[in-house]
Every structure is written in C-alpha cells, then in structure tokens.
Design a protein around this motif. Structure first.
Motif, PDB file in Angstrom:
ATOM      1  N   MET A  78      21.715  24.283  -8.977  1.00  0.00           N
ATOM      2  CA  MET A  78      21.477  23.000  -9.630  1.00  0.00           C
ATOM      3  C   MET A  78      22.761  22.211  -9.891  1.00  0.00           C
ATOM      4  N   PHE A  79      23.833  22.886 -10.234  1.00  0.00           N
ATOM      5  CA  PHE A  79      25.018  22.193 -10.755  1.00  0.00           C
ATOM      6  C   PHE A  79      26.247  22.209  -9.861  1.00  0.00           C
ATOM      7  N   LEU A  80      26.298  23.062  -8.869  1.00  0.00           N
ATOM      8  CA  LEU A  80      27.468  23.117  -7.998  1.00  0.00           C
ATOM      9  C   LEU A  80      27.216  22.331  -6.715  1.00  0.00           C
ATOM     10  N   ALA A  81      28.200  21.596  -6.285  1.00  0.00           N
ATOM     11  CA  ALA A  81      28.088  20.825  -5.049  1.00  0.00           C
ATOM     12  C   ALA A  81      28.611  21.665  -3.883  1.00  0.00           C
ATOM     13  N   THR A  82      27.892  21.577  -2.798  1.00  0.00           N
ATOM     14  CA  THR A  82      28.349  22.247  -1.582  1.00  0.00           C
ATOM     15  C   THR A  82      29.258  21.301  -0.808  1.00  0.00           C
ATOM     16  N   LYS A  83      29.886  21.820   0.220  1.00  0.00           N
ATOM     17  CA  LYS A  83      30.733  20.977   1.055  1.00  0.00           C
ATOM     18  C   LYS A  83      29.882  19.860   1.670  1.00  0.00           C
ATOM     19  N   HIS A  84      28.663  20.185   2.055  1.00  0.00           N
ATOM     20  CA  HIS A  84      27.745  19.183   2.610  1.00  0.00           C
ATOM     21  C   HIS A  84      27.443  18.095   1.583  1.00  0.00           C
ATOM     22  N   ASP A  85      27.204  18.496   0.328  1.00  0.00           N
ATOM     23  CA  ASP A  85      26.935  17.521  -0.737  1.00  0.00           C
ATOM     24  C   ASP A  85      28.114  16.570  -0.918  1.00  0.00           C
ATOM     25  N   VAL A  86      29.306  17.119  -0.948  1.00  0.00           N
ATOM     26  CA  VAL A  86      30.507  16.304  -1.151  1.00  0.00           C
ATOM     27  C   VAL A  86      30.739  15.388   0.048  1.00  0.00           C
ATOM     28  N   THR A  87      30.529  15.896   1.246  1.00  0.00           N
ATOM     29  CA  THR A  87      30.687  15.087   2.453  1.00  0.00           C
ATOM     30  C   THR A  87      29.687  13.941   2.470  1.00  0.00           C
ATOM     31  N   LYS A  88      28.435  14.228   2.110  1.00  0.00           N
ATOM     32  CA  LYS A  88      27.414  13.183   2.066  1.00  0.00           C
ATOM     33  C   LYS A  88      27.771  12.135   1.018  1.00  0.00           C
ATOM     34  N   ALA A  89      28.201  12.561  -0.156  1.00  0.00           N
ATOM     35  CA  ALA A  89      28.589  11.616  -1.210  1.00  0.00           C
ATOM     36  C   ALA A  89      29.762  10.756  -0.732  1.00  0.00           C
ATOM     37  N   HIS A  90      30.719  11.376  -0.067  1.00  0.00           N
ATOM     38  CA  HIS A  90      31.876  10.636   0.464  1.00  0.00           C
ATOM     39  C   HIS A  90      31.425   9.594   1.480  1.00  0.00           C
ATOM     40  N   ASN A  91      30.552   9.998   2.403  1.00  0.00           N
ATOM     41  CA  ASN A  91      30.080   9.066   3.426  1.00  0.00           C
ATOM     42  C   ASN A  91      29.279   7.918   2.799  1.00  0.00           C
ATOM     43  N   ASP A  92      28.458   8.238   1.808  1.00  0.00           N
ATOM     44  CA  ASP A  92      27.688   7.198   1.106  1.00  0.00           C
ATOM     45  C   ASP A  92      28.627   6.216   0.408  1.00  0.00           C
TER      46      ASP A  92
END
Length: 97
Positions: free
Chosen positions: A34-48
């Motif tokens: 629930m609370f930790l971001a994966t590398k994919h999450d961070v990459t998606k947030a960066h791209n957004d």
C-alpha cells in the motif's frame, strides 16, 4: 509473497511466536504493497509529471503569444487615440485663431 515468507522465517529464527510472526509478516506485506512505491510506480509518476510539464509549457507559450498580440493591439489603439487627439487640438486651435 516472497517478502512475507522471508519476514516470517526471520522472525521464527529469532524465537518470535509463530502466530505473532505470521501476523507481523502479513501486516508488513500489506503495508509495503500500500505505501511503498516500486520502480515502475516512480517511473510512471515521472513520465506523468513530464507530460504535464510539457502541456504547461505549451499553455505558457500560447499565453505569451496572446499577451504579445494584445500588447500590439493596445499600442495601435493608443497611437490612434494620440493622433486623433493631436488633430482635434490642432483643429480647435485653428478655430480659435
């Protein structure tokens, strides 16, 4: 699931009761999902964010262009008013003399 099992085994190895080790491992696994971001999450947030940044820059460029056009129109209107005023003053002075 691998993390949960690894946590469980680590807790059991240090003599934590099985029920507490299991509950802790499950809670940690749930919290990590629930609370930790994966590398994919961070990459998606960066791209957004980069896409939003590009949209904002385009909006700013359009706004600058609109302001520039408005400034040009305002300059022409002020110059026109000045010419009309000078012509009116000169005409009025001609009538007075």
């Amino acid at each position: 699931m691998k993390t949960e099992l690894a946590l469980y085994r680590a807790l059991i190895s240090i003599n934590i009761p099985e029920s507490k080790a299991h509950a802790f491992a499950e809670a940690m696994e749930t919290d990590m999902r629930m609370f930790l971001a994966t590398k994919h999450d961070v990459t998606k947030a960066h791209n957004d964010l980069m896409a939003e940044n590009s949209r904002l820059r385009a909006d700013i460029d359009r706004t600058r262009l609109e302001v520039s056009h408005l400034a040009e129109k305002l300059t022409v209107r002020i110059a026109t008013m000045m010419v009309v005023s000078v012509v009116a003053i000169v005409g009025a002075m001609g009538l007075i003399n």
